[in-house]
Design an enzyme around this catalytic site. Sequence first.
Site, PDB file in Angstrom:
ATOM      1  N   LYS A  54     -76.415 133.805 -23.482  1.00  0.00           N
ATOM      2  CA  LYS A  54     -77.011 133.616 -24.817  1.00  0.00           C
ATOM      3  C   LYS A  54     -78.334 132.855 -24.698  1.00  0.00           C
ATOM      4  O   LYS A  54     -79.337 133.220 -25.313  1.00  0.00           O
ATOM      5  CB  LYS A  54     -76.026 132.865 -25.742  1.00  0.00           C
ATOM      6  CG  LYS A  54     -74.850 133.749 -26.186  1.00  0.00           C
ATOM      7  CD  LYS A  54     -73.712 132.979 -26.848  1.00  0.00           C
ATOM      8  CE  LYS A  54     -72.528 133.927 -27.099  1.00  0.00           C
ATOM      9  NZ  LYS A  54     -71.348 133.259 -27.651  1.00  0.00           N
ATOM     10  N   GLN A  98     -69.186 127.323 -28.865  1.00  0.00           N
ATOM     11  CA  GLN A  98     -68.462 128.382 -28.173  1.00  0.00           C
ATOM     12  C   GLN A  98     -66.948 128.179 -28.316  1.00  0.00           C
ATOM     13  O   GLN A  98     -66.435 127.083 -28.105  1.00  0.00           O
ATOM     14  CB  GLN A  98     -68.873 128.399 -26.686  1.00  0.00           C
ATOM     15  CG  GLN A  98     -68.288 129.550 -25.877  1.00  0.00           C
ATOM     16  CD  GLN A  98     -68.801 130.927 -26.289  1.00  0.00           C
ATOM     17  OE1 GLN A  98     -69.894 131.074 -26.831  1.00  0.00           O
ATOM     18  NE2 GLN A  98     -67.995 131.954 -26.049  1.00  0.00           N
ATOM     19  N   ASP A 121     -73.163 132.201 -36.160  1.00  0.00           N
ATOM     20  CA  ASP A 121     -71.951 132.925 -35.753  1.00  0.00           C
ATOM     21  C   ASP A 121     -71.290 133.619 -36.947  1.00  0.00           C
ATOM     22  O   ASP A 121     -70.455 134.500 -36.771  1.00  0.00           O
ATOM     23  CB  ASP A 121     -70.935 131.911 -35.197  1.00  0.00           C
ATOM     24  CG  ASP A 121     -70.750 132.023 -33.696  1.00  0.00           C
ATOM     25  OD1 ASP A 121     -70.954 133.117 -33.155  1.00  0.00           O
ATOM     26  OD2 ASP A 121     -70.396 130.998 -33.086  1.00  0.00           O
TER      27      ASP A 121
HETATM   28  N1  GUN Z   1     -65.895 133.198 -28.232  1.00  0.00           N
HETATM   29  C1  GUN Z   1     -65.742 134.539 -28.104  1.00  0.00           C
HETATM   30  N2  GUN Z   1     -66.621 135.205 -28.895  1.00  0.00           N
HETATM   31  C2  GUN Z   1     -67.333 134.255 -29.545  1.00  0.00           C
HETATM   32  C3  GUN Z   1     -68.402 134.322 -30.507  1.00  0.00           C
HETATM   33  O1  GUN Z   1     -68.856 135.394 -30.935  1.00  0.00           O
HETATM   34  N3  GUN Z   1     -68.867 133.108 -30.925  1.00  0.00           N
HETATM   35  C4  GUN Z   1     -68.371 131.931 -30.483  1.00  0.00           C
HETATM   36  N4  GUN Z   1     -68.892 130.812 -30.977  1.00  0.00           N
HETATM   37  N5  GUN Z   1     -67.387 131.833 -29.609  1.00  0.00           N
HETATM   38  C5  GUN Z   1     -66.869 132.997 -29.132  1.00  0.00           C
END
Ligand code: GUN
Length: 295
Positions: A54, A98, A121
């Site tokens: 990311k 995350q 998100d």
């Molecule tokens: N863990 C797995 N997919 C995601 C996501 O799209 N966002 C976040 N913050 N954590 C995740």
Amino acid sequence: MSAKIISGVETAKAIREELKVEVTELKDKHGIVPGLVTILVGEDPASQSYVTAKNKTAHALGIYSEQKTLPADTTEADLLALVDQYNNDPKINGILVQLPLPKHINEAKVLYAINPDKDVDGFHPVNVGKMVLGEQCFLPCTPHGILELLSRSGVQTSGAEVVVLGRSNIVGKPIANLMLQKRAAGNATITLCHTRTKNTEEHTKRADIIIAAVGVPKLVTADMVKDGVVIIDVGVNRIGMSESGKAILAGDVDFEAVKEKASYITPVPGGVGPMTITMLMKNTVQAAKQAAGLV
Ligand code: GUN
């Protein structure tokens, strides 16, 4: 028949090129640099590789990014204080914590603490509520990416029978909700199957489109689908390690067998994954524009 491969890599590349132009324009015309922070608690290797990807993507697009990694024993109070610090940091337009978080931290409490205007998100209840109502909001990144893959591939969703496998808050529930709405890649009839569904096969066999998001490698086999089905495989399952120490991945769908019956299919890796990261970048640029009053 062998299916057309829906390439998330190619689609993501096209959207990233569009975003690069937008980021350059924001900087040149308005002096704005969108900012993203990713917060990771602990050392889960999959999560580590996701947040690194990311930040790398943000950097490549000209988005300012910070990667905060905290020890696994970080307290909930310390994490909430950090979120609050970024809520008040004008350089930061998007905050991503995350998931999953360690067991001693209340995930909902942390997600609810993020300012909804910085919730790139799309997990905050304000954004979830707006999404369900079909209002303008940050859409969750994986479902948003799936909508883009379907519409940019020209898959007809209006009136289609869509079977979603999995009821997670991140993928299953939101994609089911979005695809029933009157919108691009919407207007579908939705069935959502989960661990208590009595006969999942009965549903998948009549599906025009299957969206698999359960986290079970190769759960969907060729005898569970009809000819011409469209497959969107969200699963990223680590099924082993190569000699060079790289994780071997499999989706939730038996790709090799199912691609012989499907009309379209996403691969793993290289399908939904690159789209999730790209839609996070899109949301971050959107957040920066909103913060500056440009939209
Ligand atoms: N863990 C797995 N997919 C995601 C996501 O799209 N966002 C976040 N913050 N954590 C995740």
